[in-house]
Design an enzyme around this catalytic site. Sequence first.
Site, PDB file in Angstrom:
ATOM      1  N   GLY A  21       0.829  -1.200   0.000  1.00  0.00           N
ATOM      2  CA  GLY A  21       0.000   0.000   0.000  1.00  0.00           C
ATOM      3  C   GLY A  21       0.864   1.251   0.000  1.00  0.00           C
ATOM      4  O   GLY A  21       1.882   1.285   0.654  1.00  0.00           O
ATOM      5  N   SER A  22       0.522   2.250  -0.760  1.00  0.00           N
ATOM      6  CA  SER A  22       1.326   3.459  -0.858  1.00  0.00           C
ATOM      7  C   SER A  22       0.814   4.337  -1.999  1.00  0.00           C
ATOM      8  O   SER A  22      -0.375   4.370  -2.258  1.00  0.00           O
ATOM      9  CB  SER A  22       2.796   3.119  -1.068  1.00  0.00           C
ATOM     10  OG  SER A  22       2.889   2.087  -2.018  1.00  0.00           O
ATOM     11  N   ARG A  23       1.746   5.006  -2.711  1.00  0.00           N
ATOM     12  CA  ARG A  23       1.298   5.940  -3.730  1.00  0.00           C
ATOM     13  C   ARG A  23       2.397   6.191  -4.753  1.00  0.00           C
ATOM     14  O   ARG A  23       3.580   6.029  -4.473  1.00  0.00           O
ATOM     15  CB  ARG A  23       0.871   7.221  -3.018  1.00  0.00           C
ATOM     16  CG  ARG A  23       0.998   8.499  -3.724  1.00  0.00           C
ATOM     17  CD  ARG A  23       0.517   9.624  -2.823  1.00  0.00           C
ATOM     18  NE  ARG A  23       1.113  10.884  -3.181  1.00  0.00           N
ATOM     19  CZ  ARG A  23       1.106  11.950  -2.403  1.00  0.00           C
ATOM     20  NH1 ARG A  23       0.547  11.901  -1.217  1.00  0.00           N
ATOM     21  NH2 ARG A  23       1.656  13.065  -2.815  1.00  0.00           N
TER      22      ARG A  23
END
Length: 232
Positions: free
Chosen positions: A189-191
Amino acid sequence: MSLSDTIRNTFVPIHQEGYLFIAGFFVASLLLGWLWAPLFWLGMVLTIWCVYFYRDPRRITPLDDNLVISSADGKVSSVGMSIPPAELDLGTDPMLRICVFMNVFSVHINRAPVRGKITTIMHRPGKFLNAELDKASTENERNSLLLDSTHGTVAVVQIAGLVARRIVCWSKAGDDLSTGERFGLIRFGSRVDIYLPKGFAARVAVGQTAVAGETVLAVYDEAANAPTVRIS
């Protein structure tokens, strides 16, 4: 649809980066089950989730040097002008930045947004703030790629988040990437932020769902305006 297509669509390929983690989750499930049987099933649920996390589905990518294609699956969390992080050495003038946030259920394979040669790859240690926060762009741990594209330098920044503690980039400086080509992933999960030079106009809005390798984020057209949107 042929039988082979049905099988391919049902059993999505798993990226090789996930094999060790999947095996680890499975072994942990066996050990937990040895201690207490119900824990085995809990471990198997987590193992199945790990398989799901490392899925690497095929994508149909538009091949047009005037288009910017999403590097990540997830939600478009920001669209607007922003000064790029200092380490990118892209100056202090604001650039069009489009951010896509990945949650723990998103496909986490990252793809090249444009065709170009990687001129620079840099890793910068940092914090692990919520990746949806705007300040995560400059404060969180991140890995950046600069691509020499047809319309100038495009920056792609993989940003770690609260849960994501491992950024993977298997490409290297000097590599030529095709639009939609896989270059890395971020665990769990992140961006991803994309910084675009002058002449590009956004073609997505905050809240939209983006698909890596398929969704058009921006188009090269100096006269174009950002689209209006409707929620229905």
